[in-house]
Design a protein around this motif. Sequence first.
Motif, PDB file in Angstrom:
ATOM      1  N   ALA A  84       0.823  -1.206   0.000  1.00 51.38           N
ATOM      2  CA  ALA A  84       0.000   0.000   0.000  1.00 51.38           C
ATOM      3  C   ALA A  84       0.864   1.266   0.000  1.00 51.38           C
ATOM      4  O   ALA A  84       0.492   2.277  -0.608  1.00 51.38           O
ATOM      5  CB  ALA A  84      -0.934  -0.003   1.210  1.00 51.38           C
ATOM      6  N   GLY A  85       2.000   1.209   0.671  1.00 47.93           N
ATOM      7  CA  GLY A  85       2.898   2.361   0.689  1.00 47.93           C
ATOM      8  C   GLY A  85       3.440   2.687  -0.688  1.00 47.93           C
ATOM      9  O   GLY A  85       3.551   3.862  -1.073  1.00 47.93           O
ATOM     10  N   VAL A  86       3.789   1.643  -1.443  1.00 46.21           N
ATOM     11  CA  VAL A  86       4.285   1.832  -2.812  1.00 46.21           C
ATOM     12  C   VAL A  86       3.217   2.493  -3.670  1.00 46.21           C
ATOM     13  O   VAL A  86       3.482   3.444  -4.423  1.00 46.21           O
ATOM     14  CB  VAL A  86       4.718   0.487  -3.432  1.00 46.21           C
ATOM     15  CG1 VAL A  86       4.982   0.641  -4.939  1.00 46.21           C
ATOM     16  CG2 VAL A  86       5.961  -0.040  -2.732  1.00 46.21           C
ATOM     17  N   MET A  87       1.979   2.010  -3.557  1.00 45.98           N
ATOM     18  CA  MET A  87       0.896   2.569  -4.360  1.00 45.98           C
ATOM     19  C   MET A  87       0.576   4.003  -3.947  1.00 45.98           C
ATOM     20  O   MET A  87       0.263   4.849  -4.796  1.00 45.98           O
ATOM     21  CB  MET A  87      -0.345   1.695  -4.250  1.00 45.98           C
ATOM     22  CG  MET A  87      -0.236   0.364  -4.966  1.00 45.98           C
ATOM     23  SD  MET A  87       0.118   0.517  -6.756  1.00 45.98           S
ATOM     24  CE  MET A  87      -1.329   1.399  -7.334  1.00 45.98           C
ATOM     25  N   THR A  88       0.661   4.288  -2.656  1.00 49.46           N
ATOM     26  CA  THR A  88       0.427   5.659  -2.199  1.00 49.46           C
ATOM     27  C   THR A  88       1.416   6.615  -2.845  1.00 49.46           C
ATOM     28  O   THR A  88       1.047   7.653  -3.405  1.00 49.46           O
ATOM     29  CB  THR A  88       0.550   5.754  -0.669  1.00 49.46           C
ATOM     30  OG1 THR A  88      -0.390   4.881  -0.059  1.00 49.46           O
ATOM     31  CG2 THR A  88       0.309   7.179  -0.197  1.00 49.46           C
ATOM     32  N   SER A 109      -8.110  10.302  -4.383  1.00 45.56           N
ATOM     33  CA  SER A 109      -8.964   9.473  -3.535  1.00 45.56           C
ATOM     34  C   SER A 109      -8.387   8.070  -3.397  1.00 45.56           C
ATOM     35  O   SER A 109      -8.355   7.498  -2.287  1.00 45.56           O
ATOM     36  CB  SER A 109     -10.373   9.411  -4.125  1.00 45.56           C
ATOM     37  OG  SER A 109     -11.188   8.501  -3.413  1.00 45.56           O
ATOM     38  N   ALA A 110      -7.904   7.502  -4.521  1.00 46.87           N
ATOM     39  CA  ALA A 110      -7.297   6.168  -4.473  1.00 46.87           C
ATOM     40  C   ALA A 110      -6.033   6.187  -3.622  1.00 46.87           C
ATOM     41  O   ALA A 110      -5.761   5.244  -2.861  1.00 46.87           O
ATOM     42  CB  ALA A 110      -6.989   5.682  -5.893  1.00 46.87           C
ATOM     43  N   ALA A 111      -5.258   7.260  -3.727  1.00 49.80           N
ATOM     44  CA  ALA A 111      -4.044   7.378  -2.913  1.00 49.80           C
ATOM     45  C   ALA A 111      -4.391   7.404  -1.429  1.00 49.80           C
ATOM     46  O   ALA A 111      -3.698   6.784  -0.608  1.00 49.80           O
ATOM     47  CB  ALA A 111      -3.271   8.635  -3.302  1.00 49.80           C
ATOM     48  N   GLU A 112      -5.464   8.102  -1.065  1.00 52.39           N
ATOM     49  CA  GLU A 112      -5.884   8.156   0.336  1.00 52.39           C
ATOM     50  C   GLU A 112      -6.325   6.788   0.836  1.00 52.39           C
ATOM     51  O   GLU A 112      -6.070   6.412   1.985  1.00 52.39           O
ATOM     52  CB  GLU A 112      -7.006   9.178   0.510  1.00 52.39           C
ATOM     53  CG  GLU A 112      -6.537  10.617   0.512  1.00 52.39           C
ATOM     54  CD  GLU A 112      -5.454  10.861   1.553  1.00 52.39           C
ATOM     55  OE1 GLU A 112      -5.648  10.451   2.717  1.00 52.39           O
ATOM     56  OE2 GLU A 112      -4.419  11.450   1.199  1.00 52.39           O
ATOM     57  N   ASP A 113      -7.002   6.034  -0.047  1.00 50.74           N
ATOM     58  CA  ASP A 113      -7.397   4.668   0.326  1.00 50.74           C
ATOM     59  C   ASP A 113      -6.168   3.834   0.660  1.00 50.74           C
ATOM     60  O   ASP A 113      -6.145   3.112   1.680  1.00 50.74           O
ATOM     61  CB  ASP A 113      -8.182   4.014  -0.806  1.00 50.74           C
ATOM     62  CG  ASP A 113      -9.562   4.627  -1.004  1.00 50.74           C
ATOM     63  OD1 ASP A 113     -10.042   5.299  -0.067  1.00 50.74           O
ATOM     64  OD2 ASP A 113     -10.148   4.424  -2.086  1.00 50.74           O
ATOM     65  N   TYR A 114      -5.147   3.914  -0.189  1.00 49.13           N
ATOM     66  CA  TYR A 114      -3.916   3.166   0.066  1.00 49.13           C
ATOM     67  C   TYR A 114      -3.208   3.689   1.319  1.00 49.13           C
ATOM     68  O   TYR A 114      -2.628   2.917   2.088  1.00 49.13           O
ATOM     69  CB  TYR A 114      -2.970   3.255  -1.140  1.00 49.13           C
ATOM     70  CG  TYR A 114      -3.367   2.382  -2.305  1.00 49.13           C
ATOM     71  CD1 TYR A 114      -3.357   0.995  -2.198  1.00 49.13           C
ATOM     72  CD2 TYR A 114      -3.725   2.947  -3.531  1.00 49.13           C
ATOM     73  CE1 TYR A 114      -3.713   0.183  -3.280  1.00 49.13           C
ATOM     74  CE2 TYR A 114      -4.087   2.142  -4.598  1.00 49.13           C
ATOM     75  CZ  TYR A 114      -4.069   0.772  -4.469  1.00 49.13           C
ATOM     76  OH  TYR A 114      -4.421  -0.035  -5.552  1.00 49.13           O
ATOM     77  N   ARG A 115      -3.263   5.018   1.528  1.00 50.05           N
ATOM     78  CA  ARG A 115      -2.602   5.605   2.691  1.00 50.05           C
ATOM     79  C   ARG A 115      -3.202   5.085   3.993  1.00 50.05           C
ATOM     80  O   ARG A 115      -2.501   4.750   4.936  1.00 50.05           O
ATOM     81  CB  ARG A 115      -2.686   7.131   2.625  1.00 50.05           C
ATOM     82  CG  ARG A 115      -1.563   7.857   3.363  1.00 50.05           C
ATOM     83  CD  ARG A 115      -1.662   9.361   3.296  1.00 50.05           C
ATOM     84  NE  ARG A 115      -2.148   9.867   2.035  1.00 50.05           N
ATOM     85  CZ  ARG A 115      -1.370  10.124   0.967  1.00 50.05           C
ATOM     86  NH1 ARG A 115      -0.081   9.883   1.036  1.00 50.05           N
ATOM     87  NH2 ARG A 115      -1.897  10.604  -0.129  1.00 50.05           N
ATOM     88  N   ARG A 116      -4.537   5.002   4.005  1.00 44.48           N
ATOM     89  CA  ARG A 116      -5.217   4.481   5.194  1.00 44.48           C
ATOM     90  C   ARG A 116      -4.866   3.015   5.408  1.00 44.48           C
ATOM     91  O   ARG A 116      -4.670   2.561   6.549  1.00 44.48           O
ATOM     92  CB  ARG A 116      -6.733   4.649   5.053  1.00 44.48           C
ATOM     93  CG  ARG A 116      -7.204   6.094   5.255  1.00 44.48           C
ATOM     94  CD  ARG A 116      -8.712   6.140   5.398  1.00 44.48           C
ATOM     95  NE  ARG A 116      -9.380   5.764   4.155  1.00 44.48           N
ATOM     96  CZ  ARG A 116      -9.711   6.637   3.208  1.00 44.48           C
ATOM     97  NH1 ARG A 116      -9.442   7.919   3.364  1.00 44.48           N
ATOM     98  NH2 ARG A 116     -10.343   6.223   2.122  1.00 44.48           N
TER      99      ARG A 116
END
Length: 277
Positions: A172-176, A265-272
């Motif tokens: 998830a960190g990579v995707m963020t 929005s997708a980045a925030e999903d991954y961040r969470r």
Amino acid sequence: MANGSRQAAWEFFGAELKRWREEAGLTQVQLGDRVFVSGGHIGQFEQTIRKPQLDVAQRIDEVLQTAGFFERLWRKLIKEQPYTEYFAHAVELERLATEILQFAPTVVPGLLQTPQYARAVFLASNPLATDEYIEELVRGRIYRARILKDATRPVYWAVLHETALRIPVGDAGVMTRQLDHIAALMRERKVLVQVLPFAAGAHPEMGKMMMLMKFEDAPPTVYTEGMRSGSLLDEPTVVRRIQESYDLIRAAALSPEASLALLESAAEDYRRCASTT
């Protein structure tokens, strides 16, 4: 081979091409007619502005009766560059393009990738490779992306299918970081990016990656990629059809503003997700 020595070797290729052509008493246009490229392309080969493809090098050998000299030199130079043979020419054309239009159905395009995302992509394809090999591939990919930072950078317009945002490449960190990177490039007005949402349904060229490159003094060229293979297409009718498909994809995609909102929005999903692991 270092970049400087590789460039010097290509300059030798160009100088030899000019020498053999002049000894044969042919103009650039005349040689171009016989090897099925424009005279302008021959001039660009001689000046090392552009590199020929293998079939062109082979036809040059046939016309100039050089006993395979240009084919052998071409194979040596291509072997010693950091990209696969089928992709090396596309990389050269990227550097010359004034406009790059790209559709990415499943993976973030190389020019937009972060080192972490690129590393995860390469590891998925090369699970038994050494760290040194993977890092060499990553360096080559990130080096390509420098063209987006140049003052004379091309207009870069990419359409990403929403699939590319939702497939978790790495953690998830990579995707963020990856989606944050694209959003930053958009906000800095270095790239134009649209997202083709799942809701758009069927679209032209489904599942097919394409990159259309336009040039100041040469006809447009399309690069497409398949399983361990790639093709450069410059036949005018084919290029025109692909341009039409790309225009339809852009029309079906979200606006740049809505695309940026979806990316963030997708980045925030991954961040969470990353903060809970």
